[in-house]
Design an enzyme around this catalytic site. Structure first.
Site, PDB file in Angstrom:
ATOM      1  N   ASP A  48       0.509  -1.650  -0.158  1.00 43.19           N
ATOM      2  CA  ASP A  48      -0.152  -0.228  -0.127  1.00 43.19           C
ATOM      3  C   ASP A  48       0.729   1.394  -0.542  1.00 43.19           C
ATOM      4  O   ASP A  48       2.118   0.858   0.575  1.00 43.19           O
ATOM      5  CB  ASP A  48      -1.150   0.274   1.053  1.00 43.19           C
ATOM      6  CG  ASP A  48      -1.277   1.164   1.516  1.00 43.19           C
ATOM      7  OD1 ASP A  48      -3.234   1.141   0.459  1.00 43.19           O
ATOM      8  OD2 ASP A  48      -1.978   1.980   1.661  1.00 43.19           O
ATOM      9  N   GLU A  95      -4.919   2.170  -4.695  1.00 44.47           N
ATOM     10  CA  GLU A  95      -2.847   2.830  -4.279  1.00 44.47           C
ATOM     11  C   GLU A  95      -2.629   1.484  -3.562  1.00 44.47           C
ATOM     12  O   GLU A  95      -1.480   1.088  -3.038  1.00 44.47           O
ATOM     13  CB  GLU A  95      -3.247   3.573  -3.609  1.00 44.47           C
ATOM     14  CG  GLU A  95      -3.417   3.639  -1.714  1.00 44.47           C
ATOM     15  CD  GLU A  95      -4.911   3.929  -1.940  1.00 44.47           C
ATOM     16  OE1 GLU A  95      -4.916   4.557  -0.614  1.00 44.47           O
ATOM     17  OE2 GLU A  95      -4.734   4.078  -3.051  1.00 44.47           O
TER      18      GLU A  95
END
Length: 315
Positions: A120, A164
Site C-alpha cells: 500500500d 493504491e
C-alpha cells in the site's frame, strides 16, 4: 489453354512467387514456371491449367491461415486487455483472484509454500491532494514498474489490488524468500525518490507491505491468506509505515484451528463408523439368537407331537 488467359496466369504466378512460400510447394512452383516458359516457346501446354489451379488454391490457403493467425492475435490482445489494469499495465483484480486460485490448487497438490504480499502506498490521498490526480496516476505507474522489476519470476504475479494497493503472488516461496522480496520492493520504491512533501514518514513516496505464507491444504479457502496478509499490512501501517510485517502467526493459528476441526470431524466420523459396525454385529448376533430360538421351539414342538402320536397309538 487460350491466349486470352495468359494475363491471368501470369498474375497468379507472380502473386504466388511474391508470397515467398518456402515449403514443399517449391517443386510445384518450379514446374509451373517451366510450363509457362514452355508455353512462351510454343511447346507443350498439357499441365499448365492444373499447375495454376494448385497455385491458386495454395495462395487461398495461405491467406486463410494469415487471417486465422490475425484473429488469434486479436483474441489474445482482447484477453490481455480484460485481465490487465489499464493505468499500471499489471494484472487487474480479476486476474489476481483467478491466478491465486490456480496457484493455491497447484501448491495444494505439490504441498509447496505459497506467499502473498500486499503493498500500500503511504499517505497516497495526501499525495493526490498535493500534486493532483494526474501526478498520482504517474506515481502509481512508476511504483508498479518498480515492483515488476523486483518480481521477475514467470510463476509470480504482480497485480493492482485496488486504488493504491498492489498484490504480489509468490509461488513456491517460503516466508524468508517472501520477506526478502517485500523488503526489496520497499527499497525500490524509496529509490525512485518521488517527492512527497506532506508525507508523515519521509520526504519521498514510500510503501508499507504485509505478507503471509502458507502450505495450502484441502478444504481451506485461499481467501484466508488474503485476510492474513491484509492484517499484516494493517500492522505495518500501525507500526509507523514504510516497513514490512508478517501475518504468519495468525495464519498458522487459523490453519491449525482448521486442521484441528478437520481431525475432530474425522474422529467423529470414525466413531460413527465404529458404532454402525457394532450395531451391525449386534443385529447379526440377535438374528442368530432368534434363529436358534426358533429352531429350539420347532424341535420341542416336533418332539411333543411325536410322543403324543406314540401315546395315542399305545392307548
Amino acid at each position: 489453354m487460350q491466349l486470352d488467359n495468359l494475363p491471368f496466369y501470369c498474375q497468379t504466378l507472380s502473386a504466388w512467387l511474391a508470397s515467398g512460400y518456402q515449403d514443399e510447394s517449391c517443386l510445384l512452383r518450379g514446374q509451373a514456371l517451366q510450363e509457362a516458359l514452355d508455353w512462351a516457346q510454343g511447346k507443350s501446354l498439357s499441365n499448365l491449367n492444373y499447375q495454376f489451379l494448385i497455385a491458386s488454391q495454395e495462395l487461398e490457403r495461405r491467406q486463410l491461415q494469415q487471417k486465422l493467425e490475425a484473429a488469434n492475435e486479436e483474441l489474445q490482445r482482447l484477453s490481455t486487455i480484460a485481465t490487465t489494469d489499464f493505468l499500471t499495465q499489471v494484472a487487474n483484480r480479476r486476474r489476481f483472484e483467478e491466478y491465486l486460485d490456480i496457484e493455491w490448487r497447484r501448491m495444494t497438490r505439490s504441498q509447496q509454500p505459497l506467499s502473498l504480499i500486499l503493498v500500500d502506498v503511504d499517505f497516497f490521498k495526501s499525495y493526490n491532494d498535493t500534486y493532483g490526480h494526474l501526478m498520482g496516476d504517474r506515481c502509481l505507474s512508476k511504483i508498479a514498474k518498480a515492483i515488476k522489476d523486483v518480481v521477475q519470476r514467470p510463476a509470480n504475479l504482480v497485480a493492482r489490488y485496488g486504488g493504491e494497493e498492489f498484490a504480489v503472488i509468490l509461488s513456491n516461496t517460503d516466508i524468508f524468500g517472501a520477506a526478502h522480496i517485500a523488503e526489496k520492493i520497499c527499497f525500490a520504491v524509496r529509490k525512485l525518490a518521488i517527492p512527497h512533501k506532506n508525507s508523515q514518514v519521509s520526504s519521498y513516496v514510500t510503501v508499507s507491505a504485509g505478507l503471509a505464507t502458507v502450505i495450502p491444504i484441502f478444504n481451506f479457502n485461499f481467501q484466508n491468506i488474503i485476510v492474513a496478509a491484509d492484517k499484516a499490512l494493517y500492522q505495518a501501517k500501525a507500526a509507523g509505515r514504510d516497513r514490512v510485517c508478517s501475518g504468519q502467526e495468525q495464519l498458522w493459528l487459523s490453519i491449525q484451528k482448521s486442521q484441528q476441526i478437520k481431525e475432530k470431524n474425522q474422529q467423529l466420523m470414525k466413531q460413527v463408523q465404529e458404532a454402525m459396525e457394532k450395531n451391525q454385529q449386534i443385529r447379526q448376533k440377535s438374528s442368530e439368537i432368534m434363529h436358534k430360538m426358533r429352531f429350539q421351539k420347532l424341535s420341542a414342538f416336533y418332539a411333543e407331537s411325536f410322543w403324543t402320536i406314540i401315546h395315542v397309538n399305545i392307548c
